[in-house]
Scaffold this active site. Structure first.
Site, mmCIF file in Angstrom:
data_model
loop_
_atom_site.group_PDB
_atom_site.id
_atom_site.type_symbol
_atom_site.label_atom_id
_atom_site.label_comp_id
_atom_site.label_asym_id
_atom_site.label_seq_id
_atom_site.Cartn_x
_atom_site.Cartn_y
_atom_site.Cartn_z
ATOM 1 N N ASP A 107 -28.609 1.128 -12.823
ATOM 2 C CA ASP A 107 -27.395 1.479 -12.108
ATOM 3 C C ASP A 107 -27.273 2.986 -11.882
ATOM 4 O OD1 ASP A 107 -23.826 0.968 -12.785
ATOM 5 O OD2 ASP A 107 -24.939 1.671 -11.032
ATOM 6 N N ASP A 116 -24.589 4.079 -4.910
ATOM 7 C CA ASP A 116 -24.356 3.374 -6.173
ATOM 8 C C ASP A 116 -25.018 1.997 -6.180
ATOM 9 O OD1 ASP A 116 -21.335 1.866 -7.565
ATOM 10 O OD2 ASP A 116 -23.279 2.333 -8.470
#
Lengths: 46, 328
Positions: B216, B33
């Site tokens: 992201d 992530d």
């Protein structure tokens, strides 16, 4: 050296919740936000 | 004290990789992530129902485990995770990172985590975002000389379940076409850059005068400020359904024009086939969503997997730049 890690695409929680008709409940309780903030505090449980 | 780290909802996390923690190694499926900086997995002491569905770490089985004793409390859009900080060996694909700090949860965030198909999170954002006093995994890989270049890159495949990769320490050029366009990181916290505009048919529809965007991998959709996203939903004729999502006629996938993200003077078109997603039973949804609170007070965007599937992305910590090129 170049290290390559395979990633597997999974069913997102959104799809899981929608299939179980729980997405509306989730979205109402948890509108999307991304806000990092470090707040120094003491968690009573801890 | 205990540090609260407010992380975002896990609603749309969708690409997992396998890591091993401990000696002998215990295996976990984690999200790589770029929108957070900490590694955490559930512990065997976790009392939440969500942990019953996930792999849990048992410290008693690891001879290299060290507990720090420091409590951590990670607050999410979807609940809170309480746990404690620990250190152990983390391995993935031949990389062995000893004494890596990571969080072990005692309580998982919200009951919705039961629906999450991943066990934990491996954060790849900047150390400024990590729990104070801890060194994120990528920083340790670099400091310990385990990778030859201070960068990593993502290729997210468009269709198949398999085929997506994250690569550390170099770039495999077979995953993109043409040259990488490099954009400076505007704030070394998230992987954040300055965007020029968002337009359709040559007309600016959002981010006029420039705005900030975060790349992201822990977000699926294209997230922007409410008012602006509502305008885009109207332009593409997406209607809000009872579940709060925006539904759209699937036939418009063939008629709606690209929406173009202009970054550092380069156009990154996102076709309707990418900003509209086909669900079950022939329904289609808009892949734009509104962000609320916090970061979204200003005119900021989050470019998630929808964007990353189109554009191979290099996250270069050595030069604080982001490289973008059309993915194959």
């Amino acid at each position: 050296c170049l290290v390559t890690i395979p990633l597997t695409r999974i069913k997102s929680m959104r799809e899981n919740l929608r299939e179980k008709d729980k997405l509306k409940d989730y979205l109402e309780k948890h509108p999307y936000n991304l806000a990092y903030k470090f707040v120094e505090s003491v968690d009573p449980d801890t | 004290g205990v540090y609260y780290e407010s992380m975002r909802n896990y609603l749309d996390l969708a690409y997992v990789g396998t890591i091993r923690i401990g000696t002998p190694p215990q295996e976990f499926k984690v999200i790589f992530d770029t929108g957070s900086s900490d590694l955490w997995v559930p512990s065997i002491y976790c009392s939440s129902p969500a942990c019953a569905n996930h792999n849990v770490f048992n410290p008693l089985l690891s001879t290299t485990f060290r507990v720090s004793g420091r409590p951590i409390h990670l607050q999410y859009g979807s609940g809170t995770m309480s746990g404690f900080l620990a250190y152990d060996t983390v391995q993935f694909e031949g990389l062995v990172d000893e004494s890596q700090a990571f969080g072990l949860s005692l309580r998982e965030p919200g009951k919705f985590m039961e629906y999450a198909v991943f066990d934990g999170i491996l954060g790849l954002a900047y150390p400024s975002l990590s729990l104070q006093g801890t060194i994120p995994i990528f920083d340790n890989l670099w400091k310990k000389g385990l990778i030859s270049q201070e960068l990593f890159a993502f290729y997210l495949s468009k269709k198949e379940e398999e085929g997506s990769v994250v690569m550390f320490g170099g770039v495999d050029h077979s995953y993109y076409r043409g040259d990488l366009n490099w954009v400076p990181v505007s704030k070394p916290f998230y992987w954040q850059l300055s965007m020029d505009s968002i337009s359709m048919n040559g007309a600016v529809i959002a981010c006029s005068g420039g705005c900030e965007a975060i790349i992201d991998t822990g977000t699926s959709l294209l997230i922007g400020p409410s008012s602006v996203v509502l305008n885009i939903q109207k332009i593409i004729n997406a209607k809000q359904s009872y579940s709060g999502e925006y539904m759209i006629d699937c036939n418009t996938i063939n008629t709606l024009p690209d929406i173009v993200f202009t970054i550092n003077g380069i156009n990154y078109p996102v076709p309707a086939s990418a900003y509209i997603r086909e669900g079950q039973e022939g329904t289609c949804y808009s892949n734009f969503d509104e962000g609320r609170g916090g970061l979204f007070v200003s005119d900021s965007w989050i470019l998630g997997d929808v964007f990353l599937r189109l554009y191979f992305t290099v996250f270069d910590r050595g030069n604080d730049t982001i490289g973008l090129a059309p993915a194959v």
